[in-house]
Design an enzyme around this catalytic site. Structure first.
Site, PDB file in Angstrom:
ATOM      1  N   HIS A   1      18.140 -61.577  33.256  1.00  0.00           N
ATOM      2  CA  HIS A   1      19.183 -61.217  34.217  1.00  0.00           C
ATOM      3  C   HIS A   1      18.863 -61.843  35.577  1.00  0.00           C
ATOM      4  O   HIS A   1      17.948 -62.665  35.693  1.00  0.00           O
ATOM      5  CB  HIS A   1      19.360 -59.694  34.292  1.00  0.00           C
ATOM      6  CG  HIS A   1      18.091 -58.950  34.566  1.00  0.00           C
ATOM      7  ND1 HIS A   1      17.421 -59.033  35.766  1.00  0.00           N
ATOM      8  CD2 HIS A   1      17.363 -58.107  33.787  1.00  0.00           C
ATOM      9  CE1 HIS A   1      16.351 -58.267  35.723  1.00  0.00           C
ATOM     10  NE2 HIS A   1      16.269 -57.696  34.526  1.00  0.00           N
TER      11      HIS A   1
ATOM     12  N   HIS B   1      15.193 -61.862  36.775  1.00  0.00           N
ATOM     13  CA  HIS B   1      14.381 -62.938  36.209  1.00  0.00           C
ATOM     14  C   HIS B   1      14.730 -64.265  36.891  1.00  0.00           C
ATOM     15  O   HIS B   1      13.865 -65.079  37.183  1.00  0.00           O
ATOM     16  CB  HIS B   1      14.666 -63.118  34.711  1.00  0.00           C
ATOM     17  CG  HIS B   1      14.360 -61.926  33.859  1.00  0.00           C
ATOM     18  ND1 HIS B   1      15.319 -61.052  33.434  1.00  0.00           N
ATOM     19  CD2 HIS B   1      13.189 -61.480  33.346  1.00  0.00           C
ATOM     20  CE1 HIS B   1      14.762 -60.116  32.685  1.00  0.00           C
ATOM     21  NE2 HIS B   1      13.469 -60.347  32.615  1.00  0.00           N
TER      22      HIS B   1
ATOM     23  N   CYS C   1       4.014 -46.277  28.597  1.00  0.00           N
ATOM     24  CA  CYS C   1       5.398 -46.683  28.882  1.00  0.00           C
ATOM     25  C   CYS C   1       5.707 -47.922  28.045  1.00  0.00           C
ATOM     26  O   CYS C   1       5.050 -48.952  28.182  1.00  0.00           O
ATOM     27  CB  CYS C   1       5.601 -46.996  30.362  1.00  0.00           C
ATOM     28  SG  CYS C   1       7.244 -47.689  30.675  1.00  0.00           S
TER      29      CYS C   1
ATOM     30  N   CYS D   1       6.849 -50.985  30.365  1.00  0.00           N
ATOM     31  CA  CYS D   1       5.774 -51.755  31.013  1.00  0.00           C
ATOM     32  C   CYS D   1       4.768 -52.247  29.997  1.00  0.00           C
ATOM     33  O   CYS D   1       3.986 -53.143  30.299  1.00  0.00           O
ATOM     34  CB  CYS D   1       5.003 -50.906  32.009  1.00  0.00           C
ATOM     35  SG  CYS D   1       5.956 -50.307  33.390  1.00  0.00           S
TER      36      CYS D   1
ATOM     37  N   CYS E   1       7.908 -43.065  34.048  1.00  0.00           N
ATOM     38  CA  CYS E   1       7.360 -44.258  34.690  1.00  0.00           C
ATOM     39  C   CYS E   1       8.219 -44.595  35.910  1.00  0.00           C
ATOM     40  O   CYS E   1       9.445 -44.605  35.819  1.00  0.00           O
ATOM     41  CB  CYS E   1       7.385 -45.418  33.700  1.00  0.00           C
ATOM     42  SG  CYS E   1       7.108 -47.018  34.473  1.00  0.00           S
TER      43      CYS E   1
ATOM     44  N   HIS F   1      10.443 -47.445  35.143  1.00  0.00           N
ATOM     45  CA  HIS F   1      11.394 -47.242  34.045  1.00  0.00           C
ATOM     46  C   HIS F   1      11.820 -45.782  33.940  1.00  0.00           C
ATOM     47  O   HIS F   1      11.464 -45.096  32.974  1.00  0.00           O
ATOM     48  CB  HIS F   1      10.795 -47.701  32.705  1.00  0.00           C
ATOM     49  CG  HIS F   1      10.479 -49.166  32.679  1.00  0.00           C
ATOM     50  ND1 HIS F   1       9.224 -49.662  32.929  1.00  0.00           N
ATOM     51  CD2 HIS F   1      11.284 -50.238  32.452  1.00  0.00           C
ATOM     52  CE1 HIS F   1       9.262 -50.991  32.857  1.00  0.00           C
ATOM     53  NE2 HIS F   1      10.489 -51.362  32.572  1.00  0.00           N
TER      54      HIS F   1
ATOM     55  N   LYS G   1      17.709 -51.054  41.613  1.00  0.00           N
ATOM     56  CA  LYS G   1      17.078 -52.155  40.898  1.00  0.00           C
ATOM     57  C   LYS G   1      18.008 -52.635  39.787  1.00  0.00           C
ATOM     58  O   LYS G   1      18.584 -51.839  39.067  1.00  0.00           O
ATOM     59  CB  LYS G   1      15.750 -51.674  40.304  1.00  0.00           C
ATOM     60  CG  LYS G   1      14.978 -52.780  39.607  1.00  0.00           C
ATOM     61  CD  LYS G   1      13.693 -52.250  38.994  1.00  0.00           C
ATOM     62  CE  LYS G   1      13.085 -53.298  38.085  1.00  0.00           C
ATOM     63  NZ  LYS G   1      11.957 -52.782  37.314  1.00  0.00           N
TER      64      LYS G   1
ATOM     65  N   LYS H   1      18.304 -54.124  32.866  1.00  0.00           N
ATOM     66  CA  LYS H   1      19.114 -53.994  31.674  1.00  0.00           C
ATOM     67  C   LYS H   1      19.032 -52.572  31.147  1.00  0.00           C
ATOM     68  O   LYS H   1      20.035 -51.976  30.777  1.00  0.00           O
ATOM     69  CB  LYS H   1      18.639 -54.985  30.616  1.00  0.00           C
ATOM     70  CG  LYS H   1      19.651 -55.189  29.528  1.00  0.00           C
ATOM     71  CD  LYS H   1      19.281 -56.349  28.620  1.00  0.00           C
ATOM     72  CE  LYS H   1      20.275 -56.433  27.491  1.00  0.00           C
ATOM     73  NZ  LYS H   1      19.665 -56.261  26.185  1.00  0.00           N
TER      74      LYS H   1
HETATM   75 ZN   LIG Z   1       7.306 -48.598  32.813  1.00  0.00          ZN
END
Ligand SMILES: [Zn+2]
Length: 506
Positions: free
Chosen positions: A18, A21, A128, A131, A145, A148, A295, A298
């Site tokens: 995305h 990146h 996680c 990660c 996390c 996330h 942030k 996806k």
């Molecule tokens: Zn994570």
């Protein structure tokens, strides 16, 4: 001038890239192109991180094998990077034999040099899957996390190999504080120093019986932990441990996102210290592309697809917008409105209009041929001043400021046109003054092609060709653009460089 080996983080192959990146890759590409223009021997590495657990899940969900899945994803990623004009010299995939050889060799070296640095133990913790790492208390926010928040942490307990990371706290504090191992920008360096001051725990570097990954040397029950494996790509791509790898190593610059500084500024240099391999010279940790303040991710469902973003105005303008508006240091916002505004103001009405009106005047008054008029003008002075400050900004990876300098030169040129009024000079048949003005405008456009080249490579090349320059823009040296020789060049009226939707090129 010298060797300049730069890398980007390698991406997980579990979904399409995305804008986040993309920001990293084009920022690194912009730096790579700049260093080539300056005459460095650049080696630019990009790649894919293919051993993550999420690959197994993604492949299963897609009804295929991990191998077929990563092959398909690598092809997709490469297509995006070609669309975005990334000029990487190498592309490493962590499933390649050369990488497996590098990982095995690095672990063997650590075991030979510092046998106590690798030891077996029980690991129990919260993992996680986003990660691909166990999370410490400090990294957990409301039971999730911090990176996330939409994923549940998985309680995990198993026998693992550990790396004695705690031993490297003091050497790392010294290397980072002294700048011998540079961590930039300063906000990230300070975060890493605080983290080191708080002390380091030893880390698990293997996982039990993983069907997908690199076998842990000397222990068939264990697989090298995906992060430990992935970090080594920067080294394995140089041919390590084969002789000659030092032609590229150490890396001059690792470009990464701010969320993975612990891996790149703590774990990675500690691994290299343990193995007795030279440390990279610098890590640059950029901020994130945000979508209305959150942030872009996806997993969180807030991602603009890259195809959509490229299709809007083309790859050059997208690269320009991300580096000019979002920036390469702190977080910045992406919105369609801002993208359209910048496209219209900076590119269509700015650089594009300047090029087309200058070359139109040249066509009308001099049949497109650049007159012999080498006298330096106020516009030349502005040009060399702005180029100096552009170069300083580029060297400091301050890509946003460099973009601003190019924009400032466009404004200077527009003011110069108003002040000299070439149409009046033509009417009065003041040929010397008209020649001087037209030649100065062409020199300015040559400079602008050089300044915008790292940001919008194909657009800059289009401008370069319209100016009648004989070489390829990418074969010239920055120094030759500071006082360019343009007399006699046969320019052409270019197609509209940055068409507005209603005036697209036929
Ligand atoms: Zn994570």
């Amino acid at each position: 001038m010298g060797k300049f080996y730069l890398t980007t983080a390698i991406d997980y192959s579990n979904g399409d890239p995305h804008l986040g990146h993309a920001l990293e890759k084009i920022g690194a590409d912009c730096i790579a192109r700049w260093r080539r223009l300056r005459g460095d021997q650049v080696h630019f590495l990009m790649g894919m991180d293919e051993h993550s657990q999420s690959v197994i899940a993604a492949a299963a969900a897609g009804g295929t094998t991990p191998r077929e899945w990563v092959d398909r994803m690598a092809e997709r990623f490469e297509r995006f990077w070609r669309r975005l004009e990334c000029s990487n010299d190498d592309w490493i995939r962590t499933t390649e034999p050369r990488h497996q050889a590098g990982v095995t060799a690095l672990l063997d070296r650590i075991r030979e040099r510092e046998p106590g640095d690798l030891f077996e133990g029980e690991y129990e913790g919260l993992y996680c899957t986003g990660c691909e790492e166990f999370k410490t208390d400090a990294q957990i926010v409301d039971g999730r996390c911090g990176e996330h928040p939409t994923l549940a942490l998985v309680p995990t307990k198993e026998r693992n190999w550990f790396f004695r990371l705690s031993r490297y706290r003091d050497p790392l504090l010294r290397l980072i504080s002294s700048g011998e191992f540079a961590v930039e920008p300063a906000i990230r360096r300070n975060e890493v120093l605080r983290l080191l001051e708080a002390g380091l725990q030893d880390i698990s570097i293997s996982r039990q019986r993983m069907p997908w990954g690199i076998p842990f040397p000397g222990d068939s029950q264990q697989t090298v932990y995906v992060w430990f494996d992935a970090l080594i790509n920067y080294l394995s791509a140089t041919g390590f441990p084969e002789p000659g790898y030092e032609r590229l190593w150490p890396a001059d610059l690792h470009v990464i996102g701010k969320g993975i500084t612990r891996f790149h500024c703590v774990i990675w240099p500690a691994m290299l210290l343990a193995a007795g391999v030279a440390l990279p010279r610098e890590v640059w940790a950029h901020g994130y592309v945000q979508w209305e303040g959150t942030k872009m991710s996806k997993t969180a469902g807030t991602a603009v697809t890259l195809d959509e973003a490229i299709d809007r105005h083309g790859s050059g303008p997208l690269r320009y917008f991300l580096l000019r508006e979002v920036g390469f240091e702190n977080d910045g916002n992406f919105t369609w409105d801002r993208f359209d505004e910048r496209y219209n103001a900076d590119l269509a009405d700015g650089l594009g209009n300047l090029a087309s009106r200058s070359l139109a005047m040249l066509a009308k008054y001099r049949d497109g041929k650049v007159p012999e008029a080498t006298e330096s003008t106020a516009l030349d002075e502005a040009g060399s001043r702005l180029m100096d400050s552009y170069a300083a900004a580029m060297d400091a990876f301050d890509l946003k400021t460099a973009c601003e300098r190019a924009g400032a030169l466009v404004s200077e040129a527009n003011q110069y046109i108003v002040a000299t009024a070439p149409w009046t000079l033509a009417k009065n048949e003041d040929n010397a003054a008209l020649d001087r003005t037209l030649a100065a405008l062409v020199r300015c456009l040559v400079r602008l092609a050089g300044m915008t080249g790292p940001f919008m490579p194909s657009k800059a090349s289009e401008l370069w060709r319209a100016l009648g320059c004989s070489d390829d823009l990418w074969s010239v040296h920055w120094g030759s653009l500071i006082a360019p020789q343009v007399a006699g060049l046969q320019t052409i009226r270019p197609p509209i460089l940055f068409p507005k939707p209603e005036q697209a090129n036929p």
